[in-house]
Every structure is written in C-alpha cells, then in structure tokens.
Design an enzyme around this catalytic site. Sequence first.
Site, PDB file in Angstrom:
ATOM      1  CB  CYS A 116      -7.470 -22.579  10.540  1.00 29.11           C
ATOM      2  SG  CYS A 116      -7.045 -21.893   8.942  1.00 29.11           S
ATOM      3  CG  HIS A 256      -6.964 -19.482  13.301  1.00 28.27           C
ATOM      4  ND1 HIS A 256      -5.702 -19.728  12.816  1.00 28.27           N
ATOM      5  CD2 HIS A 256      -7.769 -19.330  12.200  1.00 28.27           C
ATOM      6  CE1 HIS A 256      -5.736 -19.740  11.488  1.00 28.27           C
ATOM      7  NE2 HIS A 256      -6.976 -19.496  11.095  1.00 28.27           N
ATOM      8  CG  ASN A 286      -4.889 -17.992   8.238  1.00 25.24           C
ATOM      9  OD1 ASN A 286      -4.303 -18.875   8.860  1.00 25.24           O
ATOM     10  ND2 ASN A 286      -6.161 -18.084   7.903  1.00 25.24           N
TER      11      ASN A 286
HETATM   12  O1  UT7 Z   1      -8.478 -19.388   8.559  1.00 26.68           O
HETATM   13  C1  UT7 Z   1      -9.303 -20.173   7.768  1.00 26.68           C
HETATM   14  C2  UT7 Z   1     -10.653 -19.623   7.681  1.00 26.68           C
HETATM   15  N1  UT7 Z   1     -10.678 -18.441   6.860  1.00 26.68           N
HETATM   16  C3  UT7 Z   1     -11.170 -17.322   7.322  1.00 26.68           C
HETATM   17  O2  UT7 Z   1     -11.535 -17.242   8.465  1.00 26.68           O
HETATM   18  C4  UT7 Z   1     -11.329 -16.187   6.357  1.00 26.68           C
HETATM   19  C5  UT7 Z   1     -12.697 -15.584   6.488  1.00 26.68           C
HETATM   20  N2  UT7 Z   1     -12.993 -14.546   5.520  1.00 26.68           N
HETATM   21  C6  UT7 Z   1     -12.392 -13.327   5.545  1.00 26.68           C
HETATM   22  O3  UT7 Z   1     -11.503 -13.095   6.341  1.00 26.68           O
HETATM   23  C7  UT7 Z   1     -12.908 -12.263   4.617  1.00 26.68           C
HETATM   24  O4  UT7 Z   1     -14.106 -12.699   4.022  1.00 26.68           O
HETATM   25  C8  UT7 Z   1     -11.902 -11.855   3.486  1.00 26.68           C
HETATM   26  C9  UT7 Z   1     -10.719 -11.126   4.080  1.00 26.68           C
HETATM   27  C10 UT7 Z   1     -11.443 -13.095   2.723  1.00 26.68           C
HETATM   28  C11 UT7 Z   1     -12.592 -10.914   2.499  1.00 26.68           C
HETATM   29  O5  UT7 Z   1     -13.119  -9.774   3.213  1.00 26.68           O
HETATM   30  P1  UT7 Z   1     -14.635  -9.322   2.989  1.00 26.68           P
HETATM   31  O6  UT7 Z   1     -14.832  -8.125   3.810  1.00 26.68           O
HETATM   32  O7  UT7 Z   1     -15.525 -10.505   3.287  1.00 26.68           O
HETATM   33  O8  UT7 Z   1     -14.649  -8.949   1.476  1.00 26.68           O
HETATM   34  P2  UT7 Z   1     -15.589  -9.503   0.309  1.00 26.68           P
HETATM   35  O9  UT7 Z   1     -15.176 -10.862  -0.095  1.00 26.68           O
HETATM   36  O10 UT7 Z   1     -17.016  -9.277   0.672  1.00 26.68           O
HETATM   37  O11 UT7 Z   1     -15.240  -8.500  -0.855  1.00 26.68           O
HETATM   38  C12 UT7 Z   1     -15.607  -7.091  -0.801  1.00 26.68           C
HETATM   39  C13 UT7 Z   1     -15.094  -6.423  -2.046  1.00 26.68           C
HETATM   40  C14 UT7 Z   1     -15.480  -7.154  -3.343  1.00 26.68           C
HETATM   41  O12 UT7 Z   1     -15.714  -6.185  -4.333  1.00 26.68           O
HETATM   42  P3  UT7 Z   1     -17.216  -5.766  -4.717  1.00 26.68           P
HETATM   43  O13 UT7 Z   1     -17.885  -7.011  -5.180  1.00 26.68           O
HETATM   44  O14 UT7 Z   1     -17.818  -5.208  -3.466  1.00 26.68           O
HETATM   45  O15 UT7 Z   1     -17.006  -4.747  -5.798  1.00 26.68           O
HETATM   46  C15 UT7 Z   1     -14.221  -7.905  -3.694  1.00 26.68           C
HETATM   47  O16 UT7 Z   1     -14.108  -8.168  -5.066  1.00 26.68           O
HETATM   48  O17 UT7 Z   1     -13.667  -6.368  -2.029  1.00 26.68           O
HETATM   49  C16 UT7 Z   1     -13.149  -6.947  -3.236  1.00 26.68           C
HETATM   50  N3  UT7 Z   1     -11.883  -7.604  -2.919  1.00 26.68           N
HETATM   51  C17 UT7 Z   1     -10.720  -6.954  -2.882  1.00 26.68           C
HETATM   52  N4  UT7 Z   1     -10.394  -5.663  -3.101  1.00 26.68           N
HETATM   53  C18 UT7 Z   1      -9.096  -5.313  -2.953  1.00 26.68           C
HETATM   54  C19 UT7 Z   1     -11.664  -8.898  -2.587  1.00 26.68           C
HETATM   55  N5  UT7 Z   1     -10.370  -9.113  -2.337  1.00 26.68           N
HETATM   56  C20 UT7 Z   1      -9.753  -7.908  -2.509  1.00 26.68           C
HETATM   57  C21 UT7 Z   1      -8.420  -7.479  -2.389  1.00 26.68           C
HETATM   58  N6  UT7 Z   1      -8.130  -6.186  -2.616  1.00 26.68           N
HETATM   59  N7  UT7 Z   1      -7.416  -8.326  -2.026  1.00 26.68           N
END
Ligand code: UT7
Length: 332
Positions: A116, A256, A286
């Site tokens: 990225c 970004h 992204n």
């Molecule tokens: O550009 C390259 C670099 N990349 C980035 O900068 C990405 C950085 N990371 C992020 O943007 C975020 O971490 C994500 C968008 C990938 C995820 O968001 P989050 O707020 O960190 O969610 P999480 O991974 O902590 O997941 C929270 C919950 C989990 O469920 P439990 O364990 O709390 O029951 C996940 O299983 O949300 C669940 N979950 C989803 N639910 C609905 C994960 N993905 C999804 C989804 N839809 N697509």
Amino acid sequence: MTKLRAAITGVHGYVPDYVLTNQELETLVDTNDEWITSRTGIKERRILKGEDVGTSVIGVESAKGLLEKTNTDPAEIDLIIFATITPDLVFPATANIVGAQIGAVNAFGYDLQAACSGFIYGLTTGAKFIESGVYKKVMVIGADKMSSIINYQDRTTCIIFGDGGGAVLLEPAEDGYGIIDSIHKSDGNGEPYLHMKAGGSREPATVETVNAMKHYVFQEGKTVFKFAVENMADFAVKIMDRNNLHSDDVAWLVPHQANKRIVDATSNRMGIGQEKVLMNIERYGNTTAGTIPLLLWDYEKQFKKGDNMIIAAFGGGFTWGAIYTKWAYDAS
Ligand code: UT7
C-alpha cells in the site's frame, strides 16, 4: 543555487466498470452492509473482469489518459516506475508491458513492490531521478488488481479490497513547487501479519499450495490496524514538524485508503479538519498501490497551485511514509 525539485504535472486514473457492492458481498460471505460501512467506510469497489486481463490494463488506461491530458509525446518519457503487488507476470516487469503499449520507446522501466506504500515509494524514487537533472519526464504508476489475490470466501479481506489505480507525470519544478520532503520506513517484522503464503521462491506454486488456498492475501486485521494508525499518523506529524507546517498551513491530507477509521485517526493527530481530507474509500475500497493516484485524480480540479499537501500511507511489509509537496498547477 536553488535546489532542483520534481513536481506532479498531471494525473489520470482508471477503475474497471464492474461494481461489487456490499449487498453483493452479503450473498458471498457472512457479512452485512452495516458492519462493512461502520468498520471501514466502504460501500462498493471495482473489479476487473475478463480473461487475460492483468494490472497492466489499469496502467495502460491511466498512462494513455495522462499522456493525452498533459499533451505529452510518449517518446519523451524517460522512465516508468510501476508500483504494484499484482504484476501481470512475475517477470518481465509490468512497467515494460505498459511502456510497450503506450509507445514509450525511449523509456526504461521497472516495478516497485511496497504494497500500500508502493505509490509513495515510487513518487519519492521518481523525484530523485528528476532531481539528478538527468531525467525530465518520469511516469509513476500505482495500480493493483487485488481481486486476483483475494479469497471471496474470506470475509475479513474480501470486503476491503478493490481494483484500480492511476498515473502521474513528474517533471522539473518551477522554483518553490513540487516534492519538498519525504520520509519512509519499512519493517520486515510485519511479515506475519500481512502477506501471501505461497507463490514466491520460498514456496513455489504447486497443486497443494493452491488447494491449501495459500495464494490469497492473509491479514491479521487488528494488528495491522494498530500499526497503521500509529505509524501513518507519526510520519504525517513528523513531516509537518520538520517543515514547520502547522495544521492551518496544510491545504490537503492525501491518505492511503485502507480504512476510514485509520484516516480519521491520522487527521485528528495532525489537527486537520475533515474538509481537507481526501476520501473516496466508499466507492473504490482499498486498491493498494492505486489509492493515492485515484484520490489525486478524483480531486485534481479542487487543487490550487501552491497548495501544501501531505501524502501518507501504510501497508504490508510493513511499509510506510509521508511526502510533503507544494502542488504545482491549477487543473481548471
Ligand atoms: O492497506 C493495507 C493495510 N491494511 C489495513 O490497514 C487494514 C487494517 N485493519 C482493518 O482495517 C480492520 O482491522 C478490519 C476492517 C480488517 C477489521 O475491523 P476490526 O474492527 O479490526 O474487526 P475485527 O477483526 O476485530 O473483528 C471484529 C468482529 C469479529 O467477530 P468476534 O470475534 O468479535 O465475534 C470478526 O469475526 O467482526 C467479525 N468480522 C466480521 N463481521 C461481519 C470480521 N469480518 C467481518 C465481516 N462482516 N466482513
């Protein structure tokens, strides 16, 4: 003697026609529009469909548009730097595939891989060629066909990424304009949190690696999020400080587009109001190396000659950085 600088003198972008909405993703994985919108800010992304089409398609369309709008003869291009993690082939470089298709007969070219942060690494590198005084026209392209490495059964990644990108022209700048400062960093300790497991020389592609789904993006989102928020904001503030810029002096933050919450954290640390923050994540998601040229293309008409701009990125590697540039032209 004043220092020779490089300025962006034109920008053009390209996104494929197919729109993959949050509603369509709801039919593929267990997710919903509300979750995606509130956690990332994304509503839809573009997908490059069709047989035999690689990232070069995005590069060629962007480059052709750029040559036309800047009235540039392709034979005048000295160098093409193509930032991407989804090259058409492992080799030759996608920069060369693009160069041949646009008629850049006098250029040399190479690909640059910094995920990225690829476009900002490319911008800084391209600027150095101009600053050497030897090169007059450098094209920097940032583009990715992320759909080629995304598992549409993995809800943690498929909701984030899209296809697209753009190209800028760098030329020697008039006094006072152009790229003034840049800071970059990479840290290979980030590898476990964002990578593709197979397909490289460590574990070449086999039937087993394909069956084990090792050719897709793997991301530990929470960890990447934490590092992104910290480092992107740190470097954006650092480049402001060392150039004596206060928030009032900054006309635009060009961040970004990984996650709206990461962008908000960065602009808050910089003390920059929302009206100065470029955003289009809701439409494109992204696009990895493509996000920043797509932002510049979308907002080009609003920029004024002399505007102070901070461009910042964070990505796989880990890689990150920030660039301070004084915009060099009025598009309108
Ligand atoms: O550009 C390259 C670099 N990349 C980035 O900068 C990405 C950085 N990371 C992020 O943007 C975020 O971490 C994500 C968008 C990938 C995820 O968001 P989050 O707020 O960190 O969610 P999480 O991974 O902590 O997941 C929270 C919950 C989990 O469920 P439990 O364990 O709390 O029951 C996940 O299983 O949300 C669940 N979950 C989803 N639910 C609905 C994960 N993905 C999804 C989804 N839809 N697509």
